[in-house]
Design a protein around this motif. Structure first.
Motif, PDB file in Angstrom:
ATOM      1  N   LYS A 177       0.858  -1.174   0.000  1.00  0.00           N
ATOM      2  CA  LYS A 177       0.000   0.000   0.000  1.00  0.00           C
ATOM      3  C   LYS A 177       0.900   1.232   0.000  1.00  0.00           C
ATOM      4  O   LYS A 177       2.027   1.188   0.518  1.00  0.00           O
ATOM      5  N   CYS A 183     -12.055  -5.535  -2.099  1.00  0.00           N
ATOM      6  CA  CYS A 183     -12.756  -5.300  -0.832  1.00  0.00           C
ATOM      7  C   CYS A 183     -13.352  -6.594  -0.297  1.00  0.00           C
ATOM      8  O   CYS A 183     -14.170  -7.226  -0.966  1.00  0.00           O
ATOM      9  N   ARG A 199      -6.109 -12.664   5.572  1.00  0.00           N
ATOM     10  CA  ARG A 199      -7.221 -12.677   4.621  1.00  0.00           C
ATOM     11  C   ARG A 199      -7.894 -14.059   4.676  1.00  0.00           C
ATOM     12  O   ARG A 199      -9.114 -14.165   4.624  1.00  0.00           O
ATOM     13  N   ARG A 242      -6.377  -7.960  -3.606  1.00  0.00           N
ATOM     14  CA  ARG A 242      -6.603  -6.971  -2.552  1.00  0.00           C
ATOM     15  C   ARG A 242      -7.946  -6.259  -2.724  1.00  0.00           C
ATOM     16  O   ARG A 242      -8.091  -5.097  -2.325  1.00  0.00           O
ATOM     17  N   TYR A 294      -1.219   5.522   3.128  1.00  0.00           N
ATOM     18  CA  TYR A 294      -1.908   4.649   4.067  1.00  0.00           C
ATOM     19  C   TYR A 294      -1.180   4.565   5.403  1.00  0.00           C
ATOM     20  O   TYR A 294      -1.787   4.260   6.426  1.00  0.00           O
ATOM     21  N   LEU A 319      -5.759  -5.866   8.128  1.00  0.00           N
ATOM     22  CA  LEU A 319      -5.915  -6.349   6.754  1.00  0.00           C
ATOM     23  C   LEU A 319      -5.704  -5.269   5.681  1.00  0.00           C
ATOM     24  O   LEU A 319      -5.090  -5.514   4.650  1.00  0.00           O
ATOM     25  N   PRO A 365     -15.528  -0.280  -8.201  1.00  0.00           N
ATOM     26  CA  PRO A 365     -15.704   0.430  -6.925  1.00  0.00           C
ATOM     27  C   PRO A 365     -15.112  -0.324  -5.746  1.00  0.00           C
ATOM     28  O   PRO A 365     -14.737   0.282  -4.745  1.00  0.00           O
ATOM     29  N   PHE A 366     -15.032  -1.657  -5.864  1.00  0.00           N
ATOM     30  CA  PHE A 366     -14.484  -2.455  -4.758  1.00  0.00           C
ATOM     31  C   PHE A 366     -13.076  -2.937  -5.092  1.00  0.00           C
ATOM     32  O   PHE A 366     -12.599  -3.911  -4.527  1.00  0.00           O
ATOM     33  N   ARG A 407      -0.558   2.408  -4.450  1.00  0.00           N
ATOM     34  CA  ARG A 407       0.391   1.301  -4.327  1.00  0.00           C
ATOM     35  C   ARG A 407       1.827   1.839  -4.341  1.00  0.00           C
ATOM     36  O   ARG A 407       2.118   2.841  -4.999  1.00  0.00           O
ATOM     37  N   TRP A 423      -0.509 -10.488   5.412  1.00  0.00           N
ATOM     38  CA  TRP A 423      -1.789 -10.175   4.777  1.00  0.00           C
ATOM     39  C   TRP A 423      -2.483 -11.460   4.310  1.00  0.00           C
ATOM     40  O   TRP A 423      -3.671 -11.673   4.551  1.00  0.00           O
ATOM     41  N   THR A 437     -17.420   4.127   4.209  1.00  0.00           N
ATOM     42  CA  THR A 437     -17.598   3.666   2.832  1.00  0.00           C
ATOM     43  C   THR A 437     -19.081   3.438   2.517  1.00  0.00           C
ATOM     44  O   THR A 437     -19.583   3.929   1.498  1.00  0.00           O
ATOM     45  N   GLU A 453     -12.887   0.903   7.804  1.00  0.00           N
ATOM     46  CA  GLU A 453     -13.285   0.613   6.420  1.00  0.00           C
ATOM     47  C   GLU A 453     -14.784   0.390   6.284  1.00  0.00           C
ATOM     48  O   GLU A 453     -15.351   0.539   5.215  1.00  0.00           O
ATOM     49  N   PHE A 499     -21.266  -7.548   2.310  1.00  0.00           N
ATOM     50  CA  PHE A 499     -21.754  -6.922   3.545  1.00  0.00           C
ATOM     51  C   PHE A 499     -22.265  -5.518   3.192  1.00  0.00           C
ATOM     52  O   PHE A 499     -23.383  -5.109   3.544  1.00  0.00           O
TER      53      PHE A 499
END
Ligand code: HEM
Length: 504
Positions: free
Chosen positions: A99, A450, A126, A448, A103, A114, A442-443, A383, A122, A314, A310, A455
């Motif tokens: 990242k 979302c 995950r 990596r 970040y 995460l 969008p995700f 990144r 990671w 969002t 997060e 959810f």
């Protein structure tokens, strides 16, 4: 004499390195195009503005120089912003990347949960956390979304027939209560106690984060921590945020010990995992084994804090910008109301929405997706390249910062003609099947992406169904003046002003 020679040699070495690096950057800048940087300060003056103007300037420059554009910050800090599908794919699929530096400003709060972690850590996390989004668990979370959306609808009733008001703040509190209860199994009761310390601290962190991105000391973390007044404030808030999460974890651990549940460690294959009554994200973390060892409190805290961060701003933006568009496009709102009546019948206001029923709301989903196209909750992702990477025939050196501009990707006129127009039909099955995998993200995309996207979609659907089944949402007088600002999440600068009319 010897010492002087060493100092002179070091200085010379640093100057040569600086010039070399600058020449490489100039070559890359020329290749991609971008605003002209000034010596030492780069393009910093362009961004020395108020908060929404910073975002607008970035977008203006991207439109002018894009789709892939080079920016230069203080001294030799630089970044490439990409939005062309083939470069976006290369960046998001890069095997070796972390990242970006931005970040790390969140690290004091989220540590390497995460969102911020990389490599083996990671990968392992995950794997552990993915079962928390199994549909059996999501089914239970839907009950929480129903309860919290009902509270929001009740709290909104006082605005019926009244003057314009900002609905964004109501949505924020609802989303905060929802994530708190699903992730920790506890309630901060934000909707009825908006002055709650935890709620205020989460909000303050977002503001501090945004201010830091554009601070001249942004790239010099040690100096920032030592001398910046905001660093002191951040440390104080982080201490309070951690204190809250620590106490919830300790309390829950105690409850599990007392009920004899804690010893029952879960493995990924444990069928019970999915049939547990009221399993929260925290319970999963408290019960999981990694290489035969449970996670310790700090490891659990970083994941819970990551979800708190997060998992609410969002969805708040997703819901609020959908409301914004539906207030301006009454026909689309009418179609959603018709869908509600068709699926839930006439007595739909207090319907208990289940996971299964929510899958039937196809047009609502299209309306949400279109709002996320125009206002992707996470408009940029960053990144830090860990190996030399070739883009468009030029090699970007390892260490370079690259931003993927989801906001600009979603406004590509070749993919989305008349891109500023809100039109849910762009997400009909037929239209979607004609697009490429990097045209709408969008995700994000790749490993990596979302983890919370299902959810999020459930929470957004519940909130919007409850809202629209109870009220017709109309634009407030100042709605047309909406401007956006962004830190890691896009937000309306002055909220979303609307008025409400009770439905018959
Ligand atoms: C509309 C709602 C949401 C949108 C648009 C969204 C978008 C994103 C994006 C673009 C990323 C990639 C970030 C990056 O690469 O730096 C991401 C990552 C993530 N999101 Fe979401 N998100 C949403 C809701 C949620 C929710 C509700 C949760 C938790 C319940 C969540 C948890 C996470 C986590 C933990 C990551 C990091 C995943 C990883 O790196 O493995 N998100 N999200």
């Amino acid at each position: 004499m010897f010492l002087q020679a060493i100092i002179a040699g070091t200085v010379l070495f640093l100057i040569i390195q600086y010039i070399r690096e600058r020449n490489t950057l100039k070559k890359i800048a020329k290749h991609f195009g971008g605003p002209k940087p000034l010596p030492l300060i780069g393009n910093l003056l362009e961004f020395n503005k108020d908060v929404p103007e910073i975002f607008e300037t970035g977008i203006r420059l991207l439109k002018l120089h894009g789709p892939d554009t080079f920016f230069w910050g203080l001294f030799n800090r630089y970044m490439l912003v990409v939005s062309s599908p083939k470069n976006v794919e290369k960046v998001l699929m890069a095997k070796q990347a972390q990242k970006s530096l931005l970040y790390t400003f969140l690290e004091s709060w989220l540590r390497t949960g995460l969102l911020l972690s990389s490599g083996e850590k990671w990968f392992q996390r995950r794997r552990i956390i993915t079962p928390a989004f199994h549909f059996k668990i999501l089914e239970q979370f839907v009950a929480v979304f129903n309860k919290e959306a009902d509270v929001m609808v009740t709290n909104l009733r006082k605005h019926v027939g009244g003057k314009e008001f900002d609905i964004y703040s109501y949505v924020t509190l609802m989303a905060l209560d929802s994530i708190c209860e699903t992730s920790m199994g506890t309630s901060v009761n934000a909707q009825n106690d908006p002055d709650n310390d935890y709620v205020k601290n989460v909000k303050s962190m977002s503001v501090l984060f945004l201010r830091r991105i554009f601070d001249p000391l942004a790239g010099y973390p040690v100096l920032y921590e030592l001398v910046h007044p905001r660093a002191y404030k951040t440390r104080k808030i982080v201490r309070e945020l951690h204190k809250f999460t620590d106490s919830v974890i300790a309390e829950r651990r105690k409850q599990l010990q007392e009920s004899g549940e804690e010893g029952k460690r879960l493995t990924k294959s444990d069928e019970n995992l999915y049939s547990k009554q009221k399993m929260t994200f925290l319970d999963l973390l408290l019960n999981v084994n990694v290489d035969g060892m449970p996670l310790d409190d700090l490891e659990i805290r970083e994941e819970v804090d990551t979800f708190m961060f997060e998992g609410h701003d969002t969805t708040t933006s997703g819901i609020s910008f959908t409301i914004y568009e539906l207030a301006r496009h009454q026909q689309a709102q009418d179609r959603i109301y018709d869908e509600i009546v068709a699926i839930l019948g006439k007595n739909n206001r207090e319907a208990d929405l289940t996971y299964q029923v929510l899958q039937e709301f196809k047009y609502l989903e299209m309306a949400i997706k279109e709002a996320l196209r125009l206002y992707p909750s996470v408009p940029f992702i960053g990144r830090h390249l860990l190996e030399d990477t070739e883009l468009d025939g030029i090699t970007l050196p390892s260490g370079m910062e690259v931003l993927v501009s989801i906001y600009m990707i979603h406004r590509n006129p070749e993919v989305f003609p008349d891109p500023e127009r809100y039109d849910p039909e762009r997400f009909s099955e037929d239209a979607e099947s004609k697009r490429g995998p990097y045209d709408y993200i969008p995700f994000s995309a790749g490993a990596r992406n979302c983890i919370g996207q299902r959810f999020a979609m459930l929470e957004m659907k519940v909130a919007l169904i409850k809202l629209i089944s109870n009220y017709r949402v109309l634009p407030g007088e100042s709605l047309g003046k909406l401007r956006v600002k962004t830190d890691l999440v896009i937000r309306p600068h002055m909220g979303v002003p609307v008025t409400l009319v009770e439905r018959d």
